[in-house]
Design a protein around this motif. Sequence first.
Motif, mmCIF file in Angstrom:
data_model
loop_
_atom_site.group_PDB
_atom_site.id
_atom_site.type_symbol
_atom_site.label_atom_id
_atom_site.label_comp_id
_atom_site.label_asym_id
_atom_site.label_seq_id
_atom_site.Cartn_x
_atom_site.Cartn_y
_atom_site.Cartn_z
ATOM 1 N N SER A 71 0.831 -1.204 0.000
ATOM 2 C CA SER A 71 0.000 0.000 0.000
ATOM 3 C C SER A 71 0.864 1.253 0.000
ATOM 4 C CB SER A 71 -0.919 -0.003 1.229
ATOM 5 O OG SER A 71 -1.656 -1.209 1.327
ATOM 6 N N GLN A 72 0.213 2.391 -0.231
ATOM 7 C CA GLN A 72 0.923 3.664 -0.202
ATOM 8 C C GLN A 72 -0.095 4.780 0.015
ATOM 9 O OE1 GLN A 72 2.719 3.515 -4.097
ATOM 10 N NE2 GLN A 72 0.921 4.319 -5.134
ATOM 11 N N ASP A 73 0.384 5.923 0.499
ATOM 12 C CA ASP A 73 -0.507 7.072 0.674
ATOM 13 C C ASP A 73 -0.778 7.756 -0.660
ATOM 14 O OD1 ASP A 73 -0.338 6.518 3.357
ATOM 15 O OD2 ASP A 73 0.298 8.515 3.965
ATOM 16 N N LEU A 74 0.278 7.958 -1.438
ATOM 17 C CA LEU A 74 0.212 8.681 -2.696
ATOM 18 C C LEU A 74 1.129 8.011 -3.712
ATOM 19 C CD1 LEU A 74 0.772 12.249 -1.171
ATOM 20 C CD2 LEU A 74 -1.431 11.377 -1.972
ATOM 21 N N VAL A 75 0.918 8.307 -4.990
ATOM 22 C CA VAL A 75 1.869 7.853 -6.007
ATOM 23 C C VAL A 75 3.196 8.581 -5.810
ATOM 24 C CG1 VAL A 75 2.360 7.805 -8.485
ATOM 25 C CG2 VAL A 75 0.073 7.216 -7.652
ATOM 26 N N GLU A 76 3.135 9.860 -5.507
ATOM 27 C CA GLU A 76 4.324 10.659 -5.227
ATOM 28 C C GLU A 76 3.987 11.644 -4.126
ATOM 29 O OE1 GLU A 76 7.530 13.560 -7.530
ATOM 30 O OE2 GLU A 76 6.003 12.518 -8.686
ATOM 31 N N PRO A 77 4.820 11.868 -3.122
ATOM 32 C CA PRO A 77 6.159 11.301 -2.958
ATOM 33 C C PRO A 77 6.116 9.895 -2.371
ATOM 34 C CG PRO A 77 5.657 12.659 -1.077
ATOM 35 C CD PRO A 77 4.477 12.776 -2.019
ATOM 36 N N ALA A 78 7.283 9.312 -2.180
ATOM 37 C CA ALA A 78 7.384 8.022 -1.502
ATOM 38 C C ALA A 78 6.744 8.140 -0.124
ATOM 39 C CB ALA A 78 8.850 7.611 -1.365
ATOM 40 N N THR A 79 5.948 7.138 0.249
ATOM 41 C CA THR A 79 5.264 7.170 1.543
ATOM 42 C C THR A 79 6.261 7.211 2.695
ATOM 43 O OG1 THR A 79 3.420 5.955 0.553
ATOM 44 C CG2 THR A 79 3.513 5.998 2.947
ATOM 45 N N ALA A 80 7.481 6.753 2.469
ATOM 46 C CA ALA A 80 8.521 6.818 3.500
ATOM 47 C C ALA A 80 8.716 8.243 4.006
ATOM 48 C CB ALA A 80 9.844 6.263 2.959
ATOM 49 N N HIS A 81 8.573 9.246 3.114
ATOM 50 C CA HIS A 81 8.720 10.636 3.532
ATOM 51 C C HIS A 81 7.601 11.041 4.493
ATOM 52 C CE1 HIS A 81 12.092 11.854 1.008
ATOM 53 N NE2 HIS A 81 11.538 11.197 0.001
ATOM 54 N N ILE A 82 6.388 10.562 4.227
ATOM 55 C CA ILE A 82 5.249 10.916 5.079
ATOM 56 C C ILE A 82 5.411 10.260 6.452
ATOM 57 C CG2 ILE A 82 2.735 10.879 5.255
ATOM 58 C CD1 ILE A 82 2.633 10.682 2.198
#
Length: 342
Positions: free
Chosen positions: A93-104
């Motif tokens: 899963s991910q929050d957004l296509v960009e940026p990488a969810t790691a940043h969030i």
Amino acid sequence: MPPSCRARLLSNAVHLPPQYRTMEQIRAGMIAAGSPFVPPPGALENLTGVRGVYVKADGVQASDLAVAAAAEALDMAGTSIREVDLLLFASTSQDLVEPATAHIVAAKLGARCPVFDVKNACNSVLNAVETAAAFIETGRHRTVLIACGETTTLTTRWHAPDQETFMRHLPGYTVSDAGAALLLTAGPAGPDDPGVLHAVFAADSSAWEACTVKSGGSMYPRSLSDDHYCLRLNENQLSQTGRGMAQLVLESAAEEMTMVRESAFVAVHQISMPQFREACALLGLPESRFLATVDRYGNAASASLPLQLALAQRSDRVMPGDVVALIGLASGFSMGLVLIRL
């Protein structure tokens, strides 16, 4: 030449959202959605062996689940986020296509270290362990935090025009939302020292179409079709490829498989109870060496292996010094094996 240091697992934490959805509630949801086909009562439980799944609340993101687990892992290890040299977000899963969810995730934790995402379907966390171990063994980073947030219940199909479509999307009814985190740091690499001992991976990418969620990429960027944003499986193709891959790993990793059979605990990715039992039989080990979780917790995607390990640790099935085997299976198709001494 053996590495001068080893990636030691300091802590492993799992976060489950409070909402629990039974298979009967899923069936009721399909009725409420006006689905032309609704499975008969008990069919979902009988087909999958799953009783229910964990579901995130509205507004909760994959990063939120990852942050909850990461905060617990840091607390368990007595480690400050400022001591983390690298943060990896590993998830289907991910929050957004960009940026990488790691940043969030990093922003929510207050991290100031380098970050990036590791994405390989349900092997995302296992590949992140391999990546973290490589960085630690080479001295590139000392302490690595792996954070996972799965929001896979978003791929559940509520409107099935017929039984064939329902069966094609069956795995989407048994997936769970979950967060997981593993904290690894550098330690000595003596013969009896704890840490990541071996990592073996293999892939047969010709089977990439066997299990898909198509919407959101360049192929289907804005599709409204249920077929594209819901989890879809070609079970025959996936099973055939999976058995072939498993046999390849069993034959090519003889030393590692010996350690698997001698390990204190084996965690294997679980998508249903029939698949779990087939995996136990394929490895030639009794079910007592494993811990069935999919029946109670659903398929937690790449958080599945940390979940099994966390439950084994809480119940004292594994102790410091024990070797545990983590066996991952993922659409694409890939298979991985990581051996860790606790």
